[in-house]
Design an enzyme around this catalytic site. Structure first.
Site, PDB file in Angstrom:
ATOM      1  N   LYS A 190      28.300  21.987  21.858  1.00  0.00           N
ATOM      2  CA  LYS A 190      28.576  20.554  21.737  1.00  0.00           C
ATOM      3  C   LYS A 190      29.921  20.294  22.408  1.00  0.00           C
ATOM      4  O   LYS A 190      30.985  20.587  21.859  1.00  0.00           O
ATOM      5  CB  LYS A 190      28.659  20.110  20.277  1.00  0.00           C
ATOM      6  N   GLY A 243      39.983  23.005  18.868  1.00  0.00           N
ATOM      7  CA  GLY A 243      40.250  21.608  18.541  1.00  0.00           C
ATOM      8  C   GLY A 243      41.467  21.500  17.651  1.00  0.00           C
ATOM      9  O   GLY A 243      42.317  22.395  17.635  1.00  0.00           O
ATOM     10  N   SER A 244      41.536  20.411  16.921  1.00  0.00           N
ATOM     11  CA  SER A 244      42.711  20.158  16.087  1.00  0.00           C
ATOM     12  C   SER A 244      42.672  21.013  14.822  1.00  0.00           C
ATOM     13  O   SER A 244      41.605  21.460  14.391  1.00  0.00           O
ATOM     14  CB  SER A 244      42.756  18.681  15.710  1.00  0.00           C
ATOM     15  N   VAL A 247      40.322  19.476  12.060  1.00  0.00           N
ATOM     16  CA  VAL A 247      38.886  19.760  12.244  1.00  0.00           C
ATOM     17  C   VAL A 247      38.625  21.249  12.027  1.00  0.00           C
ATOM     18  O   VAL A 247      37.615  21.639  11.429  1.00  0.00           O
ATOM     19  CB  VAL A 247      38.406  19.285  13.638  1.00  0.00           C
ATOM     20  N   GLY A 248      39.555  22.085  12.449  1.00  0.00           N
ATOM     21  CA  GLY A 248      39.397  23.531  12.257  1.00  0.00           C
ATOM     22  C   GLY A 248      39.268  23.903  10.787  1.00  0.00           C
ATOM     23  O   GLY A 248      38.478  24.775  10.425  1.00  0.00           O
ATOM     24  N   GLU A 265      40.498  27.990  17.371  1.00  0.00           N
ATOM     25  CA  GLU A 265      41.668  27.893  18.261  1.00  0.00           C
ATOM     26  C   GLU A 265      42.200  26.480  18.127  1.00  0.00           C
ATOM     27  O   GLU A 265      41.560  25.535  18.599  1.00  0.00           O
ATOM     28  CB  GLU A 265      41.261  28.161  19.716  1.00  0.00           C
ATOM     29  N   CYS A 299      47.276  22.369  24.301  1.00  0.00           N
ATOM     30  CA  CYS A 299      47.629  23.001  23.029  1.00  0.00           C
ATOM     31  C   CYS A 299      48.894  23.821  23.198  1.00  0.00           C
ATOM     32  O   CYS A 299      49.632  24.046  22.242  1.00  0.00           O
ATOM     33  CB  CYS A 299      46.482  23.879  22.556  1.00  0.00           C
ATOM     34  N   GLU A 400      52.249  18.064  15.941  1.00  0.00           N
ATOM     35  CA  GLU A 400      51.663  18.046  17.286  1.00  0.00           C
ATOM     36  C   GLU A 400      51.368  16.593  17.663  1.00  0.00           C
ATOM     37  O   GLU A 400      50.648  15.891  16.955  1.00  0.00           O
ATOM     38  CB  GLU A 400      50.355  18.848  17.310  1.00  0.00           C
TER      39      GLU A 400
HETATM   40  P1  NAD Z   1      39.291  17.482  17.845  1.00  0.00           P
HETATM   41  O1  NAD Z   1      39.596  18.423  16.750  1.00  0.00           O
HETATM   42  O2  NAD Z   1      39.362  16.039  17.563  1.00  0.00           O
HETATM   43  O3  NAD Z   1      37.833  17.761  18.421  1.00  0.00           O
HETATM   44  C1  NAD Z   1      37.440  19.037  18.880  1.00  0.00           C
HETATM   45  C2  NAD Z   1      35.929  19.119  18.845  1.00  0.00           C
HETATM   46  O4  NAD Z   1      35.509  19.130  17.470  1.00  0.00           O
HETATM   47  C3  NAD Z   1      35.217  17.927  19.491  1.00  0.00           C
HETATM   48  O5  NAD Z   1      34.082  18.378  20.180  1.00  0.00           O
HETATM   49  C4  NAD Z   1      34.822  17.086  18.289  1.00  0.00           C
HETATM   50  O6  NAD Z   1      33.715  16.249  18.517  1.00  0.00           O
HETATM   51  C5  NAD Z   1      34.485  18.162  17.269  1.00  0.00           C
HETATM   52  N1  NAD Z   1      34.528  17.725  15.870  1.00  0.00           N
HETATM   53  C6  NAD Z   1      35.232  16.708  15.330  1.00  0.00           C
HETATM   54  N2  NAD Z   1      34.983  16.619  14.012  1.00  0.00           N
HETATM   55  C7  NAD Z   1      34.102  17.606  13.701  1.00  0.00           C
HETATM   56  C8  NAD Z   1      33.461  18.036  12.507  1.00  0.00           C
HETATM   57  N3  NAD Z   1      33.682  17.424  11.345  1.00  0.00           N
HETATM   58  N4  NAD Z   1      32.630  19.097  12.548  1.00  0.00           N
HETATM   59  C9  NAD Z   1      32.407  19.749  13.706  1.00  0.00           C
HETATM   60  N5  NAD Z   1      32.969  19.365  14.894  1.00  0.00           N
HETATM   61  C10 NAD Z   1      33.813  18.312  14.886  1.00  0.00           C
HETATM   62  O7  NAD Z   1      40.270  17.894  19.048  1.00  0.00           O
HETATM   63  P2  NAD Z   1      40.402  17.231  20.485  1.00  0.00           P
HETATM   64  O8  NAD Z   1      41.079  15.909  20.311  1.00  0.00           O
HETATM   65  O9  NAD Z   1      39.121  17.277  21.226  1.00  0.00           O
HETATM   66  O10 NAD Z   1      41.384  18.276  21.210  1.00  0.00           O
HETATM   67  C11 NAD Z   1      42.747  18.290  20.941  1.00  0.00           C
HETATM   68  C12 NAD Z   1      43.121  19.363  19.943  1.00  0.00           C
HETATM   69  O11 NAD Z   1      42.606  20.618  20.374  1.00  0.00           O
HETATM   70  C13 NAD Z   1      44.615  19.556  19.835  1.00  0.00           C
HETATM   71  O12 NAD Z   1      44.971  19.730  18.481  1.00  0.00           O
HETATM   72  C14 NAD Z   1      44.880  20.824  20.623  1.00  0.00           C
HETATM   73  O13 NAD Z   1      46.035  21.531  20.252  1.00  0.00           O
HETATM   74  C15 NAD Z   1      43.640  21.596  20.345  1.00  0.00           C
HETATM   75  N6  NAD Z   1      43.425  22.615  21.370  1.00  0.00           N
HETATM   76  C16 NAD Z   1      43.629  23.918  21.025  1.00  0.00           C
HETATM   77  C17 NAD Z   1      43.471  24.913  21.985  1.00  0.00           C
HETATM   78  C18 NAD Z   1      43.675  26.358  21.629  1.00  0.00           C
HETATM   79  O14 NAD Z   1      43.127  27.217  22.310  1.00  0.00           O
HETATM   80  N7  NAD Z   1      44.423  26.689  20.589  1.00  0.00           N
HETATM   81  C19 NAD Z   1      43.106  24.574  23.296  1.00  0.00           C
HETATM   82  C20 NAD Z   1      42.907  23.231  23.599  1.00  0.00           C
HETATM   83  C21 NAD Z   1      43.056  22.257  22.626  1.00  0.00           C
END
Ligand code: NAD
Length: 511
Positions: A190, A243-244, A247-248, A265, A299, A400
């Site tokens: 996804k 992701g964030s 959400v993680g 991550e 990130c 962040e």
């Molecule tokens: P996000 O957490 O909003 O979304 C990430 C993904 O999770 C998206 O595909 C989103 O649709 C999905 N998602 C959202 N809610 C969910 C749920 N309840 N269940 C399952 N999936 C869900 O993050 P973003 O805005 O897309 O990206 C930015 C964030 O990602 C920042 O916090 C950044 O630091 C982090 N990031 C981390 C790394 C790393 O490797 N550590 C790399 C890139 C980005």
């Protein structure tokens, strides 16, 4: 940038705007909801880059079933053969690099030289993982018993679910999909709702290279309605999320309930330390690239710069003067340094932190405003923003932001700097500028982060080294290199007794 619309895909197809369906079992399938959403250019929201399916649980179920069936065939394909497909895809991506990079700039705003880097990262990952198909080493080791052979082999997990963010829309899917399939898994991905096109481009290269149907399936849509069911699905054996941190946490808790392997991550608040003996020209150059590259939406972005008092004033003056000169605009213009925020919500967050920083008493040295005149009016542009004289306890130094907002903090020396650097909830990347080798080694030991750079900013990871972080940045896994092979396989220990008698381990001890 994703905009929700409701209607049948056909009714939305206007002009040259392409409607993408989900990719399930090698077929293009409309979503069960009958709804779609638009992928708009954040530099010019008048442009609809493409239209995608707004999927739901039924689509996830169909994709997982396709992946489950495909797994029974794919796991039996020899790993070197699986890897050949990935190698061929690398060649195709290299041929299509410019086209896919331009698509990426249109869908997420990053400047073209950076989207070329993003595509190149997928190419590098593909070459690396293609090589792994002929390695995937495991130990053979002596048995404690005579006439007995012992080894451990890597087995694939089964169906793997991947959930990706928008800031590296091809590189991050490649870090997950390519090791997973070389190891013999099948996948349902996804992609972020703001950037599905780059995932389609990556998967298109794999399909053109000969990837069998069902091995990779794409279901587009939003977090709760697609990512949620994927994480909960009982047939999914592993979930990999980038992701964030918020959400993680949700995904990690859900995945734990069914004992899925889970790689998270997450966010970062990455420090760059500049000591009195640093090469200041180099540090300023690095701090600008780390702070404002990808509009600060990495990130690993250099969001905190911790500068020793002896060079603090000079560093601040020169850094701010350079930040003011950065060119902001549409990333397709080769002369632009900084593109837009990904969407309206992210821009609002960035601007809200300007108010937060001011209210906390930090000094706004430059930027802080939305740009909305002339060509800027159609996009989500903001001035590169620098706060100085920031205290390490302030929210702008702790949270962040994920935008073009850099905080500069004074420090007394290395010890003080490391305490400030480590004093946040995250631990992804870190960096130190110094000419003193003793201080460099002390920092390599004491910075509690997954990555440390010496005399380089906090961004710039290479695909064959482990990538990930400590504390709230993740749950201990690493992407990149061999760490990815470790995540997408599990060990089976195999014992072969050729003694023709019962030999009991730990009991029948040979004389
Ligand atoms: P996000 O957490 O909003 O979304 C990430 C993904 O999770 C998206 O595909 C989103 O649709 C999905 N998602 C959202 N809610 C969910 C749920 N309840 N269940 C399952 N999936 C869900 O993050 P973003 O805005 O897309 O990206 C930015 C964030 O990602 C920042 O916090 C950044 O630091 C982090 N990031 C981390 C790394 C790393 O490797 N550590 C790399 C890139 C980005």
């Amino acid at each position: 940038m994703a905009t929700e619309t409701v209607g049948t895909p056909a009714s939305l197809a206007s002009g040259n705007t392409k409607v993408y369906r989900n990719f399930i079992d090698g077929e293009w399938v409309e979503s069960s909801t009958g709804e779609t959403f638009e992928d708009r250019n954040p530099a010019d929201t008048r442009e609809v880059v493409a239209i995608f399916q707004k999927s739901g649980k039924d689509d996830v179920n169909a994709a997982v079933e396709a992946a489950r069936l495909a797994f029974e065939r794919w796991r039996l394909v020899p790993a070197p053969r699986r890897a050949e497909i990935v190698f061929l895809a690398a060649e195709m991506l290299a041929e299509r690099k410019e086209e896919y990079s331009r698509d990426m700039t249109r869908e997420m705003g990053k400047v073209i030289k950076e989207t070329r880097g993003d595509t190149q990262e997928a190419i590098d990952t593909a070459y690396y993982m293609a090589g792994e198909g002929r390695r995937m080493f495991g130990p053979t080791t002596p048995s404690e018993l005579p006439n007995k052979f012992a080894m451990a082999v890597r087995h694939p997990l089964g169906v793997c679910g991947m959930i990706t963010p928008w800031n590296f829309p091809m590189a991050i899917p490649s870090w997950k999909l390519l090791p997973a399939i070389v190891c013999g898994n099948t996948c349902v991905i996804k992609p972020a709702q703001d950037t599905p096109l780059s995932t389609f481009n990556l998967v298109r290269a794999l399909v053109d290279a000969g990837l069998p149907k069902g091995v990779i399936n794409i279901v587009t849509g939003f977090g709760a309605s697609v990512g949620g069911p994927l994480t909960e699905h009982p047939e999914v054996r592993a979930i990999s999320l980038t992701g964030s941190t918020a959400v993680g946490r949700t995904v990690g808790v859900t995945a734990a309930k069914s004992f899925k392997h889970c790689s998270l991550e997450l966010g970062g608040k990455n420090p760059m330390i500049v000591l009195d003996d640093a090469n200041l020209d180099l540090a300023i150059e690095g701090g600008l690239w780390g702070g404002f590259g990808t509009t600060g939406q990495r990130c690993t972005a250099t969001s905190r710069i911790i500068v020793q008092k002896g060079v603090y004033r000079e560093f601040v003056d020169r850094y701010v003067a350079r930040a003011k000169k950065l060119k902001i605009g549409n990333g397709l213009d080769e002369t632009v340094d900084v593109g837009p925020a990904i969407n309206e919500a992210q821009l609002k967050t960035d601007l809200s932190y300007v108010d937060i920083g001011r209210d906390e008493g930090a000094k706004l040295a430059c930027g802080g405003n939305r740009l909305d005149k002339g060509d800027y009016q159609y996009g989500f542009f903001m001035e590169p923003t620098v706060f100085i004289d920031v205290d390490s306890k302030m929210r702008i130094a702790q949270e962040e932001i994920f935008g073009p907002v850099v905080s500069i903090l004074p420090c007394d020396g290395l010890e003080d700097a490391i305490e400030i650097a480590n004093g946040v909830e995250y631990g992804l990347s870190s960096s130190l500028y110094t000419r003193d080798v003793n201080k460099a080694f002390a920092a390599m030991r004491d910075l509690y982060a997954g990555i440390t750079y010496i005399n380089a900013p906090t961004i710039g990871a290479e695909v064959h080294l482990p990538f990930g972080g400590t504390k709230a940045t993740g749950n201990g896994h690493r992407e990149g290199g061999i760490g990815a092979i470790d995540f997408y396989t599990e060990w089976k220990s195999v014992y072969i007794d050729y003694s023709d008698k019962l030999q009991r381990a730990q009991i029948d001890r040979p004389e």
